[in-house]
Scaffold this active site. Structure first.
Site, PDB file in Angstrom:
ATOM      1  N   GLY A  22     -40.717  12.367  80.706  1.00 46.50           N
ATOM      2  CA  GLY A  22     -40.289  12.184  79.332  1.00 46.50           C
ATOM      3  C   GLY A  22     -39.396  10.956  79.196  1.00 46.50           C
ATOM      4  O   GLY A  22     -39.490  10.204  78.218  1.00 46.50           O
ATOM      5  N   THR A  23     -38.537  10.745  80.186  1.00 50.16           N
ATOM      6  CA  THR A  23     -37.657   9.577  80.167  1.00 50.16           C
ATOM      7  C   THR A  23     -38.477   8.292  80.130  1.00 50.16           C
ATOM      8  O   THR A  23     -38.183   7.372  79.366  1.00 50.16           O
ATOM      9  CB  THR A  23     -36.751   9.614  81.412  1.00 50.16           C
ATOM     10  OG1 THR A  23     -35.893  10.752  81.303  1.00 50.16           O
ATOM     11  CG2 THR A  23     -35.907   8.359  81.528  1.00 50.16           C
ATOM     12  N   GLN A  40     -37.588  18.604  73.194  1.00 49.82           N
ATOM     13  CA  GLN A  40     -37.114  19.988  73.135  1.00 49.82           C
ATOM     14  C   GLN A  40     -37.984  20.884  72.266  1.00 49.82           C
ATOM     15  O   GLN A  40     -37.906  22.105  72.376  1.00 49.82           O
ATOM     16  CB  GLN A  40     -35.666  20.024  72.609  1.00 49.82           C
ATOM     17  CG  GLN A  40     -34.649  19.486  73.609  1.00 49.82           C
ATOM     18  CD  GLN A  40     -34.589  20.301  74.908  1.00 49.82           C
ATOM     19  OE1 GLN A  40     -34.938  21.472  74.944  1.00 49.82           O
ATOM     20  NE2 GLN A  40     -34.140  19.655  75.978  1.00 49.82           N
ATOM     21  N   SER A  81     -41.923  15.764  77.186  1.00 50.92           N
ATOM     22  CA  SER A  81     -41.791  15.963  78.624  1.00 50.92           C
ATOM     23  C   SER A  81     -42.335  17.331  79.001  1.00 50.92           C
ATOM     24  O   SER A  81     -41.899  18.349  78.459  1.00 50.92           O
ATOM     25  CB  SER A  81     -40.305  15.870  78.980  1.00 50.92           C
ATOM     26  OG  SER A  81     -40.096  16.242  80.313  1.00 50.92           O
ATOM     27  N   HIS A 127     -42.169  19.310  81.705  1.00 55.98           N
ATOM     28  CA  HIS A 127     -41.395  20.349  82.392  1.00 55.98           C
ATOM     29  C   HIS A 127     -40.440  21.065  81.444  1.00 55.98           C
ATOM     30  O   HIS A 127     -39.869  22.092  81.803  1.00 55.98           O
ATOM     31  CB  HIS A 127     -40.664  19.785  83.617  1.00 55.98           C
ATOM     32  CG  HIS A 127     -39.443  18.989  83.289  1.00 55.98           C
ATOM     33  ND1 HIS A 127     -38.170  19.498  83.438  1.00 55.98           N
ATOM     34  CD2 HIS A 127     -39.297  17.746  82.822  1.00 55.98           C
ATOM     35  CE1 HIS A 127     -37.298  18.570  83.082  1.00 55.98           C
ATOM     36  NE2 HIS A 127     -37.956  17.490  82.709  1.00 55.98           N
ATOM     37  N   CYS A 135     -15.727  18.420  82.483  1.00 52.75           N
ATOM     38  CA  CYS A 135     -15.295  18.794  83.826  1.00 52.75           C
ATOM     39  C   CYS A 135     -16.431  19.421  84.617  1.00 52.75           C
ATOM     40  O   CYS A 135     -16.248  20.447  85.258  1.00 52.75           O
ATOM     41  CB  CYS A 135     -14.134  19.761  83.768  1.00 52.75           C
ATOM     42  SG  CYS A 135     -12.979  19.414  82.474  1.00 52.75           S
TER      43      CYS A 135
END
Lengths: 460, 460
Positions: free
Chosen positions: B69-70, B177, B194, B196, B320
């Site tokens: 997808g990227t 998505q 994408s 996956h 974090c």
């Protein structure tokens, strides 16, 4: 149904299939995540990298998995050129590199860089000395394949690597055709390879970049694979690639001896069985499984089609195949005949029986194709010979111009000339090659209203 | 062991697995070759393209398979920008696009182009009117996701597409998505996705480019996939991607209703069960399977770790976490709390029991994390109150600065101020968000010797 085109793509190795299946259930999650599915994927990826790095002969942190060998080549070249931009923008490649290297070089040139192609001899090999002379002060990168994909000739990688080292130029080795057979001689700075060439799955390339090599990945940032291969990691395929590389390497020593003998048989028997054939590529310094020959007066597409009907899958560097209209740049750079070209590349496990049957089938197939095209069987001198003749082959495609030349050469006296008018790009390569094979003199090429005029003097 | 991170990567759908296995034996050869193995591979590739194109809602010749997808996003953006370079070099994106879009925009800017980010509201949605105002004479391309990957909010794609059409600007929709849930509203010019993400295999992205859209592929030439995706075709994975897209689409209507109800339950129950929580994203116009909330006084990495120990796999947009040191750009653009952030994205087949257990486990996990960090349970006024206080949180990471602020706010009188010194990037987002949640006044930020001084006035 023997498949003799392993150099295009090898059938999936059983170990690759097995590893892929196992990893499908364990390797689908994002390896950057902290939860168990992510950690499991990360473990698989790390283990695959260790295994592949060992086979390549590099550190795991020097090795990146890309989505194909082509991507590995493109990213390796663009990253190395950008990393050394302050040194200069000159790129050196051999004239017989894979198209992915040559296309990357063309892109570099379109962006203002320069590149030089190092020529090869008639066997398809560069001379290390000539390669060394091409290295300049401003050379940012040099590329050399480990072995040629069309004719199998091995390149003098170790010698060229030493010259590159002395000049401070990183050398990128395209090892796509050889990595399954063994590691590349040391001295390279970057290395590219492709899993489906050794029986691994599609979708995996390798790019190794030695520590200390200046490298600046191009394209949009992406944190995966050290920033060198954008996109979600394909872990099941990567696992299968690494496992199958180990497996084929374990079998390589024995299998290469066996296939080398089968290729030697083809190299020896084809010229005995088929008239007017040229076997090309280095007979000794070569890949174990690959041999290429060209048949005069035959067009590649028909030949492939007839061999396919006889259940043999081979490929061709001829211009007359569906995927290309220009003859192979490799055959052109070698200066050898491209018409009726056949590349046989045996996958692991090929049987002697299949090769025997190929040798039994080939002569009949070639002579049938020649008959259909009206190719000359022998050249008989004509009683009323003119001093020179002009053959108009305009609009006709390879191998017709050469067939027409061969038909009329006997009609001019020794010392007379035949001028072939042709607008087929392949003629530029094939008419001189025919002259060399037939011991006639190739006088040269002249521009014509359409296409070119190729002048040949009859010597015998 | 419930896996609640389908938005990162979905487990392989059984149909994908089955199709992949079948295609491994038929789809390994080069589809450009003329022999039977090549023709068989070509048939598989063509059939997969037909099936995927139907699901996308485009013509097969408009659809390209990429390696991720990227890659689809990167190639789509660079190709569309280059194709319309004569119009201008301006790119419009929403502020909450996937990082692959934003990184491509940054690369475009580094190469001399410009781009504008369209802001979003607190629910994460762009306003179509505001998006329309960002379109300029020299806008070459506009990008808008179909739905946000972190908070699930759907974007007004149809309205924005209409505005783009009126301005003559092609719209590229990142449908990564949502594509498994249904087709993107019509009006797009380019679409990326994408495999996956919908339960297909890794290694496959989709890039659709409508006929008539000016498109100039970038990077070295490669004849495969209409020149839009370099590298050997990964046919087994492509077959599995297309088959699984059809399969998940067939299940989408029923499954989306079921998962929507489970997400509604999480959205309703989490704020009841856990104090000091903010559920973010649009409650109605959203993906069926995804919900995100943030917990005050909790650090994301510890929370993920504790949830993993309780056998729940979720992700976080907090700063974090191991993979990032800055808070999610999505949460930042929305102006919502990023600390203690949890994204739950349910894969197809998630049971109500698993969600129930998650809701039983979550409150204890959050309160344990808060206890370890010494977070305030309630804010009691101090007897000897100063008018203003300075809290030195320099060198401390999220969520400590907010915890220290919450601990002392009761020590100043109503109308007094607390100044928090912090060099943690997350504080810039989280201190104002805490003020909004606690109905205290966020006065502003001032530069300090190190980091910044964040001034808060006690209102209640």
């Amino acid at each position: 149904m023997p498949y003799f085109d392993a150099a295009s793509s090898a059938p999936l190795h059983p170990v690759a299939r097995q590893a892929l299946l196992a990893a499908l259930d364990e390797g689908w999650a994002d390896p950057a995540r902290l939860y168990r599915e992510g950690r499991r994927a990360r473990l698989l990826l790390d283990a695959a990298r260790e295994a592949a790095a060992e086979a390549v002969g590099c550190r795991p942190d020097e090795l990146t998995f890309t989505s194909s060998g082509t991507r590995a080549v493109h990213s390796g070249i663009s990253g190395a050129l950008a990393g050394r931009r302050r040194v200069g923008r000159h790129l050196v490649v051999s004239a017989v590199e894979h198209s992915s290297v040559l296309h990357a070089a063309a892109t570099h040139e379109a962006q203002g860089g320069t590149f030089a192609e190092v020529p090869v001899d008639r066997a398809g090999a560069v001379s290390a000395a000539v390669y060394g002379e091409a290295l300049r002060e401003d050379t940012a990168l040099a590329c050399l394949q480990s072995a040629n994909h069309e004719v199998g000739t091995e390149q003098p990688v170790a010698e060229v690597a030493e010259l590159c080292r002395a000049s401070g130029v990183p050398l990128m080795v395209d090892a796509a055709q050889s990595l399954g057979w063994g590691p590349v001689p040391t001295g390279w700075s970057l290395l590219a390879a492709s899993a489906h060439k050794w029986g691994g799955p599609s979708g995996v390339g390798l790019l190794a970049v030695r520590k200390g090599v200046r490298f600046a990945p191009q394209g949009p940032a992406d944190e995966r694979e050290s920033g060198r291969a954008a996109g979600f990691e394909n872990i099941p395929a990567v696992v299968a690639a690494a496992a199958s590389l180990r497996a084929v390497r374990a079998e390589a020593a024995a299998e290469s001896v066996r296939l080398r003998a089968l290729v030697d048989l083809i190299r020896a028997r084809v010229p005995e069985l088929v008239p007017d054939v040229e076997v090309v590529g280095d007979p000794v310094r070569r890949l174990p499984h690959l041999v290429t020959f060209s048949c005069l007066y035959v067009d590649g597409e028909t030949l492939l089609h007839e061999l396919d009907r006889a259940e043999f899958s081979v490929s061709s560097g001829s211009s007359c195949t569906s995927s290309t209209l220009t003859p192979s740049h490799v055959l052109r750079a070698m200066g050898v005949l491209s018409e009726g070209n056949v590349r046989v590349s045996l996958p692991a496990g090929t049987t002697a029986e299949d090769v025997d049957r190929f040798l039994r089938v080939l002569p009949g197939v070639v002579s049938e194709v020649r008959e259909k095209l009206g190719a000359p069987v022998s050249v008989a001198p004509s009683p009323a010979a003119a001093t020179s003749l002009v053959v108009d082959s305009l609009g006709k495609r390879c191998p017709i111009p050469v067939i027409e030349l061969a038909k009329v050469i006997g009609e001019v006296p020794v010392g007379g000339t035949v001028t072939v008018l042709s607008d087929d790009e392949a003629a530029r390569l094939d008419i001189p090659a025919w002259c060399a094979m037939r011991e006639q003199e190739y006088v040269g090429e002249e521009p014509a209203d359409r296409g070119s005029a190729y002048v040949v003097r009859r010597l015998s």
